[in-house]
Design a protein around this motif. Structure first.
Motif, PDB file in Angstrom:
ATOM      1  N   UNK A 188       0.779  -1.134  -0.104  1.00  0.00           N
ATOM      2  CA  UNK A 188      -0.070   0.079   0.095  1.00  0.00           C
ATOM      3  C   UNK A 188       0.912   1.258  -0.008  1.00  0.00           C
ATOM      4  N   UNK A 189       2.007   1.033   0.865  1.00  0.00           N
ATOM      5  CA  UNK A 189       2.857   2.388   0.906  1.00  0.00           C
ATOM      6  C   UNK A 189       3.580   2.549  -0.408  1.00  0.00           C
ATOM      7  N   UNK A 190       3.997   1.640  -1.186  1.00  0.00           N
ATOM      8  CA  UNK A 190       4.584   1.548  -2.433  1.00  0.00           C
ATOM      9  C   UNK A 190       3.601   1.931  -3.595  1.00  0.00           C
ATOM     10  N   UNK A 191       2.531   0.996  -3.590  1.00  0.00           N
ATOM     11  CA  UNK A 191       1.804   1.178  -5.174  1.00  0.00           C
ATOM     12  C   UNK A 191       0.421   2.196  -4.843  1.00  0.00           C
ATOM     13  N   UNK A 192      -0.321   1.822  -3.741  1.00  0.00           N
ATOM     14  CA  UNK A 192      -1.317   2.754  -3.551  1.00  0.00           C
ATOM     15  C   UNK A 192      -1.045   4.183  -3.421  1.00  0.00           C
ATOM     16  N   UNK A 193      -0.357   4.452  -2.588  1.00  0.00           N
ATOM     17  CA  UNK A 193       0.282   5.812  -2.364  1.00  0.00           C
ATOM     18  C   UNK A 193       0.593   6.562  -3.688  1.00  0.00           C
ATOM     19  N   UNK A 194       1.348   5.822  -4.399  1.00  0.00           N
ATOM     20  CA  UNK A 194       1.733   6.329  -5.817  1.00  0.00           C
ATOM     21  C   UNK A 194       0.590   6.386  -6.815  1.00  0.00           C
ATOM     22  N   UNK A 195      -0.168   5.466  -6.809  1.00  0.00           N
ATOM     23  CA  UNK A 195      -1.354   5.333  -7.807  1.00  0.00           C
ATOM     24  C   UNK A 195      -2.400   6.435  -7.313  1.00  0.00           C
ATOM     25  N   UNK A 196      -2.562   6.911  -6.130  1.00  0.00           N
ATOM     26  CA  UNK A 196      -3.333   8.104  -5.813  1.00  0.00           C
ATOM     27  C   UNK A 196      -2.966   9.349  -5.980  1.00  0.00           C
ATOM     28  N   UNK A 197      -1.717   9.511  -6.455  1.00  0.00           N
ATOM     29  CA  UNK A 197      -0.835  10.848  -6.863  1.00  0.00           C
ATOM     30  C   UNK A 197      -0.735  10.556  -8.560  1.00  0.00           C
ATOM     31  N   UNK A 198      -0.383   9.573  -9.231  1.00  0.00           N
ATOM     32  CA  UNK A 198      -0.183   9.335 -10.563  1.00  0.00           C
ATOM     33  C   UNK A 198      -1.354   9.483 -11.293  1.00  0.00           C
ATOM     34  N   UNK A 237      -6.786   2.618  -7.466  1.00  0.00           N
ATOM     35  CA  UNK A 237      -5.423   3.351  -7.350  1.00  0.00           C
ATOM     36  C   UNK A 237      -4.224   2.311  -7.222  1.00  0.00           C
ATOM     37  N   UNK A 238      -4.495   1.183  -6.305  1.00  0.00           N
ATOM     38  CA  UNK A 238      -3.525   0.354  -6.278  1.00  0.00           C
ATOM     39  C   UNK A 238      -3.366  -0.346  -7.657  1.00  0.00           C
ATOM     40  N   UNK A 239      -4.150  -0.705  -8.417  1.00  0.00           N
ATOM     41  CA  UNK A 239      -4.087  -1.312  -9.888  1.00  0.00           C
ATOM     42  C   UNK A 239      -3.303  -0.213 -10.622  1.00  0.00           C
ATOM     43  N   UNK A 240      -3.406   1.242 -10.604  1.00  0.00           N
ATOM     44  CA  UNK A 240      -2.819   2.187 -11.245  1.00  0.00           C
ATOM     45  C   UNK A 240      -1.478   2.151 -10.812  1.00  0.00           C
ATOM     46  N   UNK A 241      -1.310   2.351  -9.635  1.00  0.00           N
ATOM     47  CA  UNK A 241       0.107   2.391  -9.090  1.00  0.00           C
ATOM     48  C   UNK A 241       1.200   1.139  -9.689  1.00  0.00           C
ATOM     49  N   UNK A 242       0.505  -0.327  -9.589  1.00  0.00           N
ATOM     50  CA  UNK A 242       1.005  -1.351 -10.335  1.00  0.00           C
ATOM     51  C   UNK A 242       1.418  -1.003 -11.721  1.00  0.00           C
ATOM     52  N   UNK A 243       0.534  -0.606 -12.341  1.00  0.00           N
ATOM     53  CA  UNK A 243       0.363  -0.487 -13.687  1.00  0.00           C
ATOM     54  C   UNK A 243       1.416   0.535 -14.149  1.00  0.00           C
ATOM     55  N   UNK A 244       1.629   1.668 -13.447  1.00  0.00           N
ATOM     56  CA  UNK A 244       2.650   2.513 -13.908  1.00  0.00           C
ATOM     57  C   UNK A 244       3.977   2.331 -13.460  1.00  0.00           C
ATOM     58  N   UNK A 245       4.188   1.556 -12.135  1.00  0.00           N
ATOM     59  CA  UNK A 245       5.397   1.140 -11.678  1.00  0.00           C
ATOM     60  C   UNK A 245       6.007  -0.068 -11.960  1.00  0.00           C
ATOM     61  N   UNK A 246       5.046  -1.238 -12.483  1.00  0.00           N
ATOM     62  CA  UNK A 246       5.706  -2.387 -12.786  1.00  0.00           C
ATOM     63  C   UNK A 246       5.871  -3.285 -11.261  1.00  0.00           C
ATOM     64  N   UNK A 247       6.248  -4.392 -11.297  1.00  0.00           N
ATOM     65  CA  UNK A 247       6.461  -5.213 -10.161  1.00  0.00           C
ATOM     66  C   UNK A 247       8.118  -5.210 -10.078  1.00  0.00           C
ATOM     67  N   UNK A 248       8.431  -4.741  -8.896  1.00  0.00           N
ATOM     68  CA  UNK A 248       9.625  -4.729  -8.371  1.00  0.00           C
ATOM     69  C   UNK A 248      10.111  -5.554  -6.943  1.00  0.00           C
ATOM     70  N   UNK A 249      11.207  -5.906  -7.106  1.00  0.00           N
ATOM     71  CA  UNK A 249      11.943  -6.624  -5.878  1.00  0.00           C
ATOM     72  C   UNK A 249      13.174  -5.584  -5.568  1.00  0.00           C
TER      73      UNK A 249
END
Length: 540
Positions: A208-218, A380-392
């Motif tokens: 949530x901190x990684x993807x949802x927070x970024x998705x809410x802004x982007x 917004x979580x889906x949008x964050x994952x869509x824009x960032x991709x999946x990272x390790x």
């Protein structure tokens, strides 16, 4: 009569849930099919991804149902409805919701620790030469055993971990709900499941901190800024191709007389040829984008996108402000870090909580809003994952792209969303603590009033109040969501600090999104380090 009323009220709540379930299944099928690779796909991975995504969304849909059922037990004047006047009847409804949570959470454990890992490793073992299926199954099971052992360890720890809060400051409010906690988890099996889910929720908090927070802004800023002009991008790309071809010709001219190129020139030539291939691929994608009907429709809907973007950014700011006020309220008025920062009401004015309480008189606006909030977090979580991709950490594993996403990436996407949904309930509770705890319930408070007749003495007057921590125990029913979230105080403490990290991540993402220019109309489709298959499936 009471039994008929109970049946009708339950039918309403679960009918809504059934309709939502059908909508969720349809959405999952469309979403997975949209991103799924047309050439590199498998029936098993597709079904797994659809089912896992559906389970994630169904679990998120149970929170509004929980709030609806506890709220619908009472009339607006604070009295119980006839079918809910019996404590045993209310207990049956609460148990139904609780078992619904545990059923879905058990399925999530099965998906995260067994089903998805097995399908993922099974597909990883697949070879172009069609290796023996038994070998694939054996190898997949071998790797999946590790996940199963982790799950078993969490269940064992949860079965015997002490649930009592550590000794500390005396709190009558804590003692008031302690019985409810004990009632929720009196059996070791439920405690083990709860501990395992709470452990997964910690991972969900990081997502949530990684993807949802970024998705809410982007997501809203992309809608507001739009994309670059296709014609301008094509012209720019053509100029880049001409320049790179000219540089390649200059390098090749050095060896026309038979002299070999130096090692430096050979490296430069390889880099330029690779760059030329990427530019040519971009050109093909831009040609498709320009001729596609969606581009023309998108241009016509530009005003609508701007309005939606402004709306979403206002919603994101409202959520952030409400979360900040809620965390500040916990820091100032909660039972403290040793009790998981548990708070039994709202002492500071929380705008989202007040909005939900204000919408209570107009049925069913408050339930629609809480459902919209849940859906907003998922989108917004889906949008964050869509824009960032999946990272390790700093390594990007997969990209999420329409029609070109690998099956492994879809499985990762669904697993991340499963973990995010687990933490979404706590996020919504943090945004509107009083409403998530009691819903729209009210109760009759007895207060003394002076009498004009000295013989009768003082009399009591009944006034309707919104349920809070000061209400009598038998007058207000606490949602099962609230009790489940605070079953282990140390997890609640970590979630509290996670909310502060979420606020910081959102603000950073907002600044970064504002500083970035308009995205390309083919954003993410063509990259130099592209690890997906060829463009053939996309072009055709």
């Amino acid at each position: 009569m009471a039994a008929q009323s109970l049946l009708s009220e339950s039918v309403i709540g679960w009918s809504i849930f059934t309709v939502v379930l059908l909508v969720i299944l349809a959405f999952c099928w469309i979403y997975i099919r949209k991103f799924q690779s047309r050439q590199d796909s498998e029936v098993v991975s597709t079904i797994t991804a659809i089912c896992a995504l559906a389970i994630a969304l169904i679990t998120s849909a149970l929170l509004p149902v929980d709030i609806f059922l506890v709220s619908y037990m009472k009339y607006p004047n604070g009295t119980y409805k006839q079918w809910a006047a019996n404590n045993e009847t209310r207990g049956q409804i609460e148990a139904t919701v609780l078992y619904g949570y545990y059923t879905l959470y058990s399925i999530i454990l099965f998906c995260v620790f067994l089903w998805i890992p097995f399908v993922y490793f099974y597909y990883e073992e697949k070879d172009d030469n069609n290796v023996n299926k038994c070998s694939q199954v054996k190898n997949a099971l071998k790797y999946t055993v590790g996940f199963v052992l982790v799950c078993v360890a969490l269940l064992l720890i949860g079965a015997f971990v002490p649930l009592e809060a550590p000794p500390g400051q005396n709190s009558t409010q804590w003692e008031k709900v302690q019985y409810l906690f004990e009632e929720l988890g009196s059996r070791h099996g439920l405690s083990a499941l709860s501990f395992s889910i709470s452990s997964l929720t910690l991972i969900g908090m990081l997502a949530v901190i990684t993807y949802t927070a970024y998705g809410m802004s982007v997501m809203p800023l992309n809608l507001i800024k739009g994309t670059r002009s296709v014609a301008y991008e094509r012209l720019e790309n053509t100029e880049d191709i001409d320049e790179v071809e000219h540089q390649i010709e200059n390098l090749k001219s050095k060896c026309k007389d038979g002299r070999p190129l130096s090692s430096k020139d050979r490296r430069n030539l390889q880099e330029l040829e690779g760059k030329l291939q990427v530019l040519q691929r971009r050109g093909r994608h831009l040609d498709i984008a320009e001729s596609h009907c969606c581009s023309k429709v998108g241009s016509a809907l530009r005003p609508v996108k701007i309005i939606l973007g402004v709306f979403f950014i206002l919603v994101a700011l409202l959520f952030t402000i409400s979360l900040f006020i809620s965390n500040l309220d916990k820091a100032l008025h909660s039972a403290g870090i040793s009790y998981g920062f548990i708070i039994f009401g709202t002492n500071l004015t929380n705008p989202l909580n007040e909005l939900l309480l204000a919408l209570q008189p107009v049925f069913p606006l408050d339930y629609i809003l809480i459902t919209v909030i849940t859906v907003y977090f998922v989108l917004t979580s889906m949008a964050g994952i869509r824009n960032m991709g999946i990272w390790f950490f700093w390594i990007r594993l997969y990209k999420i792209r329409p029609k070109r996403t690998r099956p492994q990436a879809l499985l990762f996407l669904c697993m991340i969303l499963l973990l995010i949904v687990l933490h979404t309930s706590y996020m919504i509770y943090s945004l509107a603590p009083q409403y998530v705890m009691y819903g729209s319930q009210k109760y009759l408070a007895q207060s003394p009033a002076p009498s004009t007749d000295p013989v009768l003495g003082n009399t009591t007057v009944s006034t309707t109040k919104i349920c809070d921590a000061d209400a009598p125990e038998d007058e207000c029913t606490v949602t099962r969501t609230y009790l489940f979230l605070h079953k282990f105080w140390f997890f609640s403490t970590i979630y509290y600090f996670g909310n502060w990290a979420f606020i910081g991540a959102f603000l950073i993402g907002l600044v970064v999104s504002c500083c970035r220019g308009k995205k390309s109309v083919i954003e993410g489709e063509v990259e130099a380090d592209d690890s997906d298959l060829s463009d053939d499936e996309y072009v055709h």
